[in-house]
Design a protein around this motif. Sequence first.
Motif, short mmCIF file in Angstrom:
data_model
loop_
_atom_site.label_atom_id
_atom_site.label_comp_id
_atom_site.label_asym_id
_atom_site.label_seq_id
_atom_site.Cartn_x
_atom_site.Cartn_y
_atom_site.Cartn_z
N GLN A 5 0.81 -1.22 0.00
CA GLN A 5 0.00 0.00 0.00
C GLN A 5 0.85 1.27 0.00
O GLN A 5 0.32 2.37 -0.21
N PHE A 6 2.16 1.15 0.22
CA PHE A 6 3.02 2.33 0.32
C PHE A 6 3.61 2.69 -1.04
O PHE A 6 3.74 1.85 -1.93
N LYS A 7 3.96 3.95 -1.21
CA LYS A 7 4.54 4.44 -2.45
C LYS A 7 6.04 4.70 -2.34
O LYS A 7 6.76 4.62 -3.34
N VAL A 8 6.49 5.05 -1.14
CA VAL A 8 7.89 5.41 -0.93
C VAL A 8 8.48 4.59 0.21
O VAL A 8 7.83 4.43 1.25
N LEU A 9 9.68 4.07 0.01
CA LEU A 9 10.45 3.46 1.09
C LEU A 9 11.54 4.45 1.49
O LEU A 9 12.30 4.91 0.63
N LEU A 10 11.57 4.80 2.78
CA LEU A 10 12.58 5.73 3.30
C LEU A 10 13.58 4.91 4.11
O LEU A 10 13.29 4.46 5.21
N PHE A 11 14.76 4.71 3.54
CA PHE A 11 15.76 3.82 4.13
C PHE A 11 16.74 4.54 5.02
O PHE A 11 17.24 5.62 4.69
N ASP A 12 17.04 3.89 6.15
CA ASP A 12 18.31 4.13 6.80
C ASP A 12 19.30 3.25 6.05
O ASP A 12 18.93 2.16 5.58
N VAL A 13 20.54 3.67 5.92
CA VAL A 13 21.50 2.93 5.08
C VAL A 13 22.46 2.10 5.90
O VAL A 13 22.60 0.89 5.72
N TYR A 14 23.14 2.75 6.85
CA TYR A 14 24.24 2.09 7.57
C TYR A 14 23.69 1.30 8.75
O TYR A 14 23.23 1.86 9.74
N GLY A 15 23.72 -0.01 8.60
CA GLY A 15 23.10 -0.92 9.55
C GLY A 15 21.96 -1.67 8.89
O GLY A 15 21.67 -2.81 9.24
N THR A 16 21.32 -1.03 7.92
CA THR A 16 20.19 -1.62 7.21
C THR A 16 20.61 -2.21 5.87
O THR A 16 20.33 -3.37 5.56
N LEU A 17 21.32 -1.41 5.07
CA LEU A 17 21.79 -1.85 3.76
C LEU A 17 23.28 -2.18 3.78
O LEU A 17 23.74 -3.02 3.01
N VAL A 18 24.00 -1.50 4.62
CA VAL A 18 25.46 -1.64 4.72
C VAL A 18 25.83 -2.14 6.11
O VAL A 18 25.28 -1.66 7.12
N ASP A 19 26.76 -3.10 6.17
CA ASP A 19 27.18 -3.68 7.44
C ASP A 19 28.19 -2.76 8.12
O ASP A 19 29.38 -3.05 8.18
N TRP A 20 27.68 -1.67 8.66
CA TRP A 20 28.57 -0.66 9.23
C TRP A 20 29.21 -1.15 10.53
O TRP A 20 30.31 -0.73 10.88
N GLU A 21 28.57 -2.07 11.24
CA GLU A 21 29.15 -2.54 12.50
C GLU A 21 30.43 -3.33 12.24
O GLU A 21 31.41 -3.19 12.96
N THR A 22 30.44 -4.15 11.19
CA THR A 22 31.67 -4.85 10.81
C THR A 22 32.72 -3.86 10.35
O THR A 22 33.90 -3.95 10.70
N GLY A 23 32.30 -2.86 9.55
CA GLY A 23 33.23 -1.86 9.07
C GLY A 23 33.84 -1.04 10.18
O GLY A 23 35.06 -0.80 10.20
N ILE A 24 33.01 -0.61 11.13
CA ILE A 24 33.49 0.20 12.25
C ILE A 24 34.44 -0.60 13.13
O ILE A 24 35.53 -0.13 13.49
N SER A 25 34.03 -1.80 13.52
CA SER A 25 34.86 -2.59 14.43
C SER A 25 36.20 -2.94 13.80
O SER A 25 37.24 -2.94 14.48
N ALA A 26 36.21 -3.22 12.49
CA ALA A 26 37.48 -3.51 11.81
C ALA A 26 38.38 -2.27 11.80
O ALA A 26 39.59 -2.37 12.03
N ALA A 27 37.80 -1.11 11.52
CA ALA A 27 38.59 0.13 11.45
C ALA A 27 39.11 0.56 12.82
O ALA A 27 40.11 1.26 12.92
N LEU A 28 38.43 0.13 13.89
CA LEU A 28 38.84 0.49 15.25
C LEU A 28 39.92 -0.44 15.82
O LEU A 28 40.56 -0.10 16.82
#
Length: 284
Positions: A5-28
């Motif tokens: 029933q929806f027309k638009v999907l409003l995405f969060d990206v980092y955590g939803t589409l991109v594995d930012w937790e792996t990226g952050i922990s590796a960079a730290l």
Amino acid sequence: MKLSQFKVLLFDVYGTLVDWETGISAALQPILAGTSLESKPAALRAFEGIEADLQVRYPEMRYSELLARVHAEMETRLRGGAELPEPAGEGGSTQATVETSSTTVGSTDVGTSASAAAAVQEQPDAHTAFGQSIAAWPIFPDTIPALAYLSTRYALTVLSNVDRASFAATQRALEGPPSAQRFTFRAVYTAEDAGAYKPDPKARAYALRRIEEELGVRSDEVLVVANSVFHDVAPSRKIGLATAWIQRAGSVVGQDEIEGGKATFKFWTLGEMADAVKREVGQA
């Protein structure tokens, strides 16, 4: 409610589409090795606490610069043995302050301890590199196929807690090269555009206003799709938006099982959500 029933999907990206937790922990890892924060969950919770505090106090700071300051602050506190803050609770900052030899750094200062701020100047390569590591964060394997299908049913839009330049590389990786694009985001809104970081209501209000102006779609036709309950799902619910919680297995940052369970829809992956849409419209 139905997904279709929806027309638009409003995405969060980092955590939803991109594995930012792996990226952050590796960079730290270079500054965490051998410390009590060496484990991925411990590192992410420490990161979350400092990041949330700086985002509340400095909403107009570009995200790449904010990340560099988070990195400097974590390194300074680990070296000095200072206590690292717990993540912010819903609706507020950690209110963390850092003791130096002579003063307490408050909200009118640079947003980090004096020694951390100096570290950004003295060792720009390590801190700046962390701030620019966004482009290297991995994309979840189900993301691109799911987005390619969902783009045939919805206008795909983004509201992300980053700056435009930081998101550009991720956008290219997701959409594909101009000569062979898999799909396109119809609109991209960032914290830099809104002058506020989520969960600040100003960020979401900005995106919804722009979606209505540019795409002609009302907020009741927008579905917020996100992994972070703290940044996206809970504050969206509070203003009456429909939500789809993508509860990525093992996620640490912004998670809340109770609040997340109140989302309109719940899926473990974006691929699972795309499959649900296919079943709903008879394409499965």
